[in-house]
Scaffold this motif. Structure first.
Motif, PDB file in Angstrom:
ATOM      1  N   GLY A 149       8.715  18.416 -49.112  1.00  0.00           N
ATOM      2  CA  GLY A 149       7.323  18.869 -49.097  1.00  0.00           C
ATOM      3  C   GLY A 149       7.121  20.135 -48.294  1.00  0.00           C
ATOM      4  N   SER A 150       8.075  20.435 -47.386  1.00  0.00           N
ATOM      5  CA  SER A 150       7.909  21.623 -46.546  1.00  0.00           C
ATOM      6  C   SER A 150       7.916  22.894 -47.379  1.00  0.00           C
ATOM      7  N   TYR A 151       8.641  22.906 -48.502  1.00  0.00           N
ATOM      8  CA  TYR A 151       8.657  24.108 -49.342  1.00  0.00           C
ATOM      9  C   TYR A 151       7.251  24.454 -49.814  1.00  0.00           C
ATOM     10  N   PHE A 152       6.440  23.420 -50.050  1.00  0.00           N
ATOM     11  CA  PHE A 152       5.087  23.662 -50.551  1.00  0.00           C
ATOM     12  C   PHE A 152       4.085  23.805 -49.415  1.00  0.00           C
ATOM     13  N   SER A 153       4.180  22.902 -48.409  1.00  0.00           N
ATOM     14  CA  SER A 153       3.171  22.938 -47.351  1.00  0.00           C
ATOM     15  C   SER A 153       3.331  24.178 -46.473  1.00  0.00           C
ATOM     16  N   GLU A 195     -12.669  21.143 -39.330  1.00  0.00           N
ATOM     17  CA  GLU A 195     -12.995  21.072 -40.767  1.00  0.00           C
ATOM     18  C   GLU A 195     -12.102  22.004 -41.577  1.00  0.00           C
ATOM     19  N   GLU A 196     -11.927  23.235 -41.066  1.00  0.00           N
ATOM     20  CA  GLU A 196     -11.071  24.194 -41.796  1.00  0.00           C
ATOM     21  C   GLU A 196      -9.635  23.700 -41.850  1.00  0.00           C
ATOM     22  N   ALA A 197      -9.163  23.113 -40.735  1.00  0.00           N
ATOM     23  CA  ALA A 197      -7.782  22.625 -40.696  1.00  0.00           C
ATOM     24  C   ALA A 197      -7.584  21.480 -41.686  1.00  0.00           C
ATOM     25  N   ILE A 198      -8.573  20.567 -41.753  1.00  0.00           N
ATOM     26  CA  ILE A 198      -8.469  19.445 -42.697  1.00  0.00           C
ATOM     27  C   ILE A 198      -8.481  19.957 -44.133  1.00  0.00           C
ATOM     28  N   GLU A 199      -9.289  20.994 -44.381  1.00  0.00           N
ATOM     29  CA  GLU A 199      -9.285  21.618 -45.715  1.00  0.00           C
ATOM     30  C   GLU A 199      -7.897  22.118 -46.056  1.00  0.00           C
ATOM     31  N   LEU A 200      -7.247  22.754 -45.074  1.00  0.00           N
ATOM     32  CA  LEU A 200      -5.899  23.286 -45.299  1.00  0.00           C
ATOM     33  C   LEU A 200      -4.896  22.159 -45.512  1.00  0.00           C
ATOM     34  N   VAL A 201      -5.027  21.086 -44.716  1.00  0.00           N
ATOM     35  CA  VAL A 201      -4.144  19.922 -44.895  1.00  0.00           C
ATOM     36  C   VAL A 201      -4.315  19.355 -46.298  1.00  0.00           C
ATOM     37  N   ASP A 202      -5.562  19.270 -46.757  1.00  0.00           N
ATOM     38  CA  ASP A 202      -5.811  18.757 -48.116  1.00  0.00           C
ATOM     39  C   ASP A 202      -5.215  19.667 -49.171  1.00  0.00           C
ATOM     40  N   LYS A 203      -5.294  20.976 -48.932  1.00  0.00           N
ATOM     41  CA  LYS A 203      -4.676  21.913 -49.888  1.00  0.00           C
ATOM     42  C   LYS A 203      -3.177  21.647 -49.971  1.00  0.00           C
ATOM     43  N   CYS A 204      -2.544  21.432 -48.788  1.00  0.00           N
ATOM     44  CA  CYS A 204      -1.095  21.184 -48.767  1.00  0.00           C
ATOM     45  C   CYS A 204      -0.767  19.894 -49.502  1.00  0.00           C
ATOM     46  N   ILE A 205      -1.576  18.843 -49.254  1.00  0.00           N
ATOM     47  CA  ILE A 205      -1.315  17.557 -49.903  1.00  0.00           C
ATOM     48  C   ILE A 205      -1.460  17.704 -51.415  1.00  0.00           C
ATOM     49  N   LEU A 206      -2.468  18.461 -51.835  1.00  0.00           N
ATOM     50  CA  LEU A 206      -2.657  18.691 -53.271  1.00  0.00           C
ATOM     51  C   LEU A 206      -1.460  19.402 -53.868  1.00  0.00           C
ATOM     52  N   GLU A 207      -0.968  20.414 -53.145  1.00  0.00           N
ATOM     53  CA  GLU A 207       0.194  21.169 -53.619  1.00  0.00           C
ATOM     54  C   GLU A 207       1.413  20.263 -53.740  1.00  0.00           C
ATOM     55  N   ILE A 208       1.637  19.416 -52.721  1.00  0.00           N
ATOM     56  CA  ILE A 208       2.781  18.502 -52.756  1.00  0.00           C
ATOM     57  C   ILE A 208       2.636  17.539 -53.920  1.00  0.00           C
ATOM     58  N   ARG A 209       1.422  17.005 -54.109  1.00  0.00           N
ATOM     59  CA  ARG A 209       1.219  16.022 -55.177  1.00  0.00           C
ATOM     60  C   ARG A 209       1.424  16.641 -56.545  1.00  0.00           C
ATOM     61  N   SER A 210       1.030  17.928 -56.695  1.00  0.00           N
ATOM     62  CA  SER A 210       1.152  18.481 -58.046  1.00  0.00           C
ATOM     63  C   SER A 210       2.541  19.030 -58.336  1.00  0.00           C
ATOM     64  N   ARG A 211       3.319  19.419 -57.274  1.00  0.00           N
ATOM     65  CA  ARG A 211       4.573  20.107 -57.553  1.00  0.00           C
ATOM     66  C   ARG A 211       5.839  19.364 -57.190  1.00  0.00           C
ATOM     67  N   LEU A 212       5.762  18.340 -56.326  1.00  0.00           N
ATOM     68  CA  LEU A 212       6.985  17.632 -55.943  1.00  0.00           C
ATOM     69  C   LEU A 212       7.229  16.515 -56.952  1.00  0.00           C
ATOM     70  N   VAL A 213       8.459  16.433 -57.475  1.00  0.00           N
ATOM     71  CA  VAL A 213       8.717  15.558 -58.614  1.00  0.00           C
ATOM     72  C   VAL A 213       8.432  14.090 -58.284  1.00  0.00           C
ATOM     73  N   ILE A 214       8.889  13.581 -57.143  1.00  0.00           N
ATOM     74  CA  ILE A 214       8.519  12.211 -56.765  1.00  0.00           C
ATOM     75  C   ILE A 214       7.632  12.335 -55.538  1.00  0.00           C
ATOM     76  N   ALA A 215       6.394  12.726 -55.789  1.00  0.00           N
ATOM     77  CA  ALA A 215       5.479  12.985 -54.680  1.00  0.00           C
ATOM     78  C   ALA A 215       4.998  11.670 -54.097  1.00  0.00           C
ATOM     79  N   PRO A 216       4.930  11.592 -52.777  1.00  0.00           N
ATOM     80  CA  PRO A 216       4.422  10.361 -52.170  1.00  0.00           C
ATOM     81  C   PRO A 216       2.931  10.190 -52.487  1.00  0.00           C
TER      82      PRO A 216
END
Lengths: 130, 199
Positions: free
Chosen positions: B134-138, B153-174
């Motif tokens: 996940g580090s490649y994406f986050s 709030e801004e940091a949580i937005e960024l964390v959510d962006k990272c989680i979204l990126e991991i979920r959409s691009r990592l093949v077996i995403a947690p």
């Protein structure tokens, strides 16, 4: 990729007239991924003694801590600073202690000795001095 | 496929970790908490070999408590991080721990800080860090959007962006993530991001 290139590093030093310069890159990587761009590879042991440590990052940190410890102990016992040649010999001894399980570092020592005479030497991971 | 990442904001540090306990192709557990509260103002997010992860982080936690009992003062984040690095470095050439750690803490003098500690005992103080596939994406997402002095709030937005990126691009995403925060009021759980609740 060799283990010496795992974290990536480049260190260089040069002597001049009554001076020396030592430089390094600041990238900390894990193979091809960059972790940080502010990693410190050149450390000040003393006002006139700098070492540049390249190689595997954890060994760089461990070796630096050991050298600072030994240098401070010498200062407490002898009540004076180490001469450049003595420090180089100390580093050499510490590295060769681990001859068959070495610290994976290659280092550059740069110091100003008595009369501001600059001294620089490099050492590989098993204390071959150049 | 473990994903752990964290960042430092304005007077706080946030770490997020996936919550899957995996053994080969089997998902044992959906809600494994990989972020340990080390003491009142420190968090340790660990990823790696499950046994080592739990044993080593508990070992660090107990030693940090012992220091506090003996000396009447808590360790600073930097001291705890250096202690952890020392233990990993000593064990490295005997029987190494396969644990990667992000240690987040808040000290009155130093403010919020985040330490990246590799399984081979590399220690570095960072503003943003990540481990795992996940580090490649986050890391890339954080490189793009991170600014120093972000609000929560801004940091949580960024964390959510990272989680979204991991979920959409990592093949077996947690499927699920836990987010914890540490600031002057202490270390605590902030929220969970759940897509798959327990059956």
């Amino acid at each position: 990729m060799s283990i010496f290139e795992y974290n990536g590093s480049a260190v260089v030093a040069m002597v001049g007239k009554n001076c020396f310069a030592i430089a390094s890159d600041r990238r900390l990587g894990v193979q091809l991924q960059t972790i940080a761009t502010d990693f410190q590879r050149i450390s000040k042991i003393d006002d006139h003694l700098f070492i540049g440590l390249s190689g595997l990052a954890p060994d760089v940190q461990t070796l630096y801590q050991r050298l600072v410890f030994r240098h401070k102990l010498y200062q407490l016992r002898e009540e004076r600073d180490m001469k450049p040649e003595s420090f180089a010999s100390l580093v050499s001894a510490i590295l060769y202690e681990k001859r068959f399980g070495p610290y994976l570092c290659q280092l550059v020592i740069a110091e100003l000795g008595d009369d501001n005479k600059p001294f620089t030497c490099t050492m590989d991971s098993i204390a071959a001095k150049f | 496929m473990e994903c752990v990442f964290g960042l430092v904001g304005n007077g706080f540090a946030i770490v997020a970790a996936d919550t899957s306990a995996v053994h080969s192709i089997l998902l044992h557990k959906n809600k494994e908490d990989k972020i340990m509260v080390l003491d009142s103002h420190k968090l340790v997010a660990a990823s790696g070999e499950p046994g080592d992860r739990v044993q080593f982080t508990e070992y660090v936690q107990k030693n940090v408590s012992l220091y506090q009992f003996r000396n009447g003062l808590p360790l600073t984040t930097a001291a705890a991080a250096n202690f952890t690095r020392g233990e990993l470095a000593t064990a490295l050439r005997k029987n190494p721990y396969s644990v990667n750690i992000l240690m987040a803490g808040y000290d009155k003098e130093a403010g919020a800080s985040l330490y990246y500690i590799d399984y081979i005992a590399t220690l570095h103080k960072v503003d943003k860090g990540a481990f795992g596939y996940g580090s490649y994406f986050s890391l890339s997402t954080m490189d793009r959007h991170y600014r120093s002095d972000m609000s929560v709030e801004e940091a949580i937005e960024l964390v959510d962006k990272c989680i979204l990126e991991i979920r959409s691009r990592l093949v077996i995403a947690p499927p699920n993530f836990v987010i914890k925060i540490v600031d002057k009021d202490g270390a605590r759980e902030y929220d969970w991001r759940i897509t798959t609740a327990d059956a």
